[in-house]
Design a protein around this motif. Structure first.
Motif, PDB file in Angstrom:
ATOM      1  N   GLU A  95      12.354 -24.345  58.050  1.00  0.00           N
ATOM      2  CA  GLU A  95      12.047 -24.483  56.702  1.00  0.00           C
ATOM      3  C   GLU A  95      10.938 -25.786  56.349  1.00  0.00           C
ATOM      4  O   GLU A  95      10.693 -26.073  55.415  1.00  0.00           O
ATOM      5  CB  GLU A  95      13.631 -25.146  55.907  1.00  0.00           C
ATOM      6  N   THR A  96      10.856 -26.510  57.267  1.00  0.00           N
ATOM      7  CA  THR A  96       9.917 -27.582  57.392  1.00  0.00           C
ATOM      8  C   THR A  96       8.641 -27.183  57.525  1.00  0.00           C
ATOM      9  O   THR A  96       7.865 -28.164  57.011  1.00  0.00           O
ATOM     10  CB  THR A  96      10.970 -28.688  57.478  1.00  0.00           C
ATOM     11  N   PRO A 127       5.138 -25.745  59.257  1.00  0.00           N
ATOM     12  CA  PRO A 127       3.400 -24.863  59.134  1.00  0.00           C
ATOM     13  C   PRO A 127       4.457 -23.728  59.756  1.00  0.00           C
ATOM     14  O   PRO A 127       4.028 -22.603  59.302  1.00  0.00           O
ATOM     15  CB  PRO A 127       2.959 -25.974  59.167  1.00  0.00           C
ATOM     16  N   GLU A 128       4.304 -23.462  61.204  1.00  0.00           N
ATOM     17  CA  GLU A 128       5.475 -22.573  62.860  1.00  0.00           C
ATOM     18  C   GLU A 128       5.961 -21.868  62.328  1.00  0.00           C
ATOM     19  O   GLU A 128       6.679 -21.269  62.617  1.00  0.00           O
ATOM     20  CB  GLU A 128       5.225 -23.367  64.219  1.00  0.00           C
ATOM     21  N   GLY A 129       7.609 -22.928  60.870  1.00  0.00           N
ATOM     22  CA  GLY A 129       8.373 -22.090  60.496  1.00  0.00           C
ATOM     23  C   GLY A 129       7.822 -21.226  59.427  1.00  0.00           C
ATOM     24  O   GLY A 129       8.620 -20.018  58.812  1.00  0.00           O
ATOM     25  N   ARG A 130       7.017 -21.175  58.475  1.00  0.00           N
ATOM     26  CA  ARG A 130       6.287 -20.432  57.326  1.00  0.00           C
ATOM     27  C   ARG A 130       6.408 -18.969  57.663  1.00  0.00           C
ATOM     28  O   ARG A 130       7.527 -18.675  56.192  1.00  0.00           O
ATOM     29  CB  ARG A 130       4.920 -21.165  56.426  1.00  0.00           C
ATOM     30  N   GLN A 131       6.011 -18.792  58.559  1.00  0.00           N
ATOM     31  CA  GLN A 131       5.995 -17.289  58.569  1.00  0.00           C
ATOM     32  C   GLN A 131       7.147 -16.456  58.473  1.00  0.00           C
ATOM     33  O   GLN A 131       7.689 -14.811  58.160  1.00  0.00           O
ATOM     34  CB  GLN A 131       4.849 -15.911  59.047  1.00  0.00           C
ATOM     35  N   LEU A 134      10.357 -18.071  58.203  1.00  0.00           N
ATOM     36  CA  LEU A 134      11.468 -18.231  57.072  1.00  0.00           C
ATOM     37  C   LEU A 134      10.952 -16.760  55.963  1.00  0.00           C
ATOM     38  O   LEU A 134      11.736 -16.067  55.411  1.00  0.00           O
ATOM     39  CB  LEU A 134      10.933 -19.478  56.016  1.00  0.00           C
ATOM     40  N   HIS A 135       9.245 -16.592  55.863  1.00  0.00           N
ATOM     41  CA  HIS A 135       8.890 -15.140  54.928  1.00  0.00           C
ATOM     42  C   HIS A 135       9.969 -14.315  55.153  1.00  0.00           C
ATOM     43  O   HIS A 135      10.530 -13.629  54.646  1.00  0.00           O
ATOM     44  CB  HIS A 135       8.086 -15.157  55.007  1.00  0.00           C
ATOM     45  N   ASP A 191       3.923 -14.675  65.226  1.00  0.00           N
ATOM     46  CA  ASP A 191       5.336 -14.779  64.938  1.00  0.00           C
ATOM     47  C   ASP A 191       6.056 -15.285  66.304  1.00  0.00           C
ATOM     48  O   ASP A 191       7.344 -16.410  65.713  1.00  0.00           O
ATOM     49  CB  ASP A 191       5.752 -13.957  64.514  1.00  0.00           C
ATOM     50  N   ASP A 234       5.234 -18.758  67.362  1.00  0.00           N
ATOM     51  CA  ASP A 234       5.650 -19.668  66.294  1.00  0.00           C
ATOM     52  C   ASP A 234       7.743 -19.530  66.588  1.00  0.00           C
ATOM     53  O   ASP A 234       7.432 -21.532  66.324  1.00  0.00           O
ATOM     54  CB  ASP A 234       5.166 -19.844  64.940  1.00  0.00           C
ATOM     55  N   CYS A 240       9.152 -23.337  67.203  1.00  0.00           N
ATOM     56  CA  CYS A 240       9.909 -24.549  66.920  1.00  0.00           C
ATOM     57  C   CYS A 240      11.405 -24.786  67.268  1.00  0.00           C
ATOM     58  O   CYS A 240      12.029 -25.959  67.483  1.00  0.00           O
ATOM     59  CB  CYS A 240      10.616 -23.125  65.754  1.00  0.00           C
TER      60      CYS A 240
END
Length: 133
Positions: free
Chosen positions: A26-27, A29-33, A35-36, A87, A90, A94
């Motif tokens: 959730e926090t 940059p590697e989690g952005r996709q 999370l999406h 993905d 990433d 994490c």
């Protein structure tokens, strides 16, 4: 011989791992996709609970998730999710950070991470650089 879940500290350690992992998702940059991709499904709150149950069984503990969901393969469970190599990497970044942050020590950390690497990379079903969905 102790199970992997026992060697990392039991269910409390798995719970801490899952919470830290999704806090990172959730926090950072590697989690952005990732999370999406979760928001396309049931969201993060559902995934935290399911991931905890799944990992308990995956690591040799209670198999509540498998008993509730059945014997679907990990690949079948993720077939509807467009997973690119980036993905998977990433996700691994994490999870690797989460394993370290919650204090899972070597050599068990390397063993667990190796299993996560094999699983994450086996789920790739889109080409690198393809449009994220």
């Amino acid at each position: 011989m102790a199970s992997v879940i026992e060697r990392i500290g039991g269910e409390a350690a798995v719970r801490a791992l899952v919470e830290r992992f999704y806090d990172l998702i959730e926090t950072v940059p590697e989690g952005r996709q990732i999370l999406h991709l979760h928001f396309r499904g049931h969201g993060i709150s559902h995934v935290r609970a399911a991931q905890f149950e799944f990992l308990c069984g995956f690591l040799g503990g209670r198999r509540d998730y498998m008993e509730r969901v059945g014997a679907l393969s990990l690949k079948d469970q993720h077939a509807h999710v467009p997973i690119r190599p980036e993905d998977a990497e990433d996700w691994l970044t994490c999870m690797g950070q989460a394993l370290q942050d919650v204090g899972v020590s070597e050599p068990v950390r390397g063993q667990v991470f190796g299993a996560f690497q094999r699983a994450a990379r086996a789920l790739i079903n889109r080409e690198a650089g393809s449009a994220a969905e």
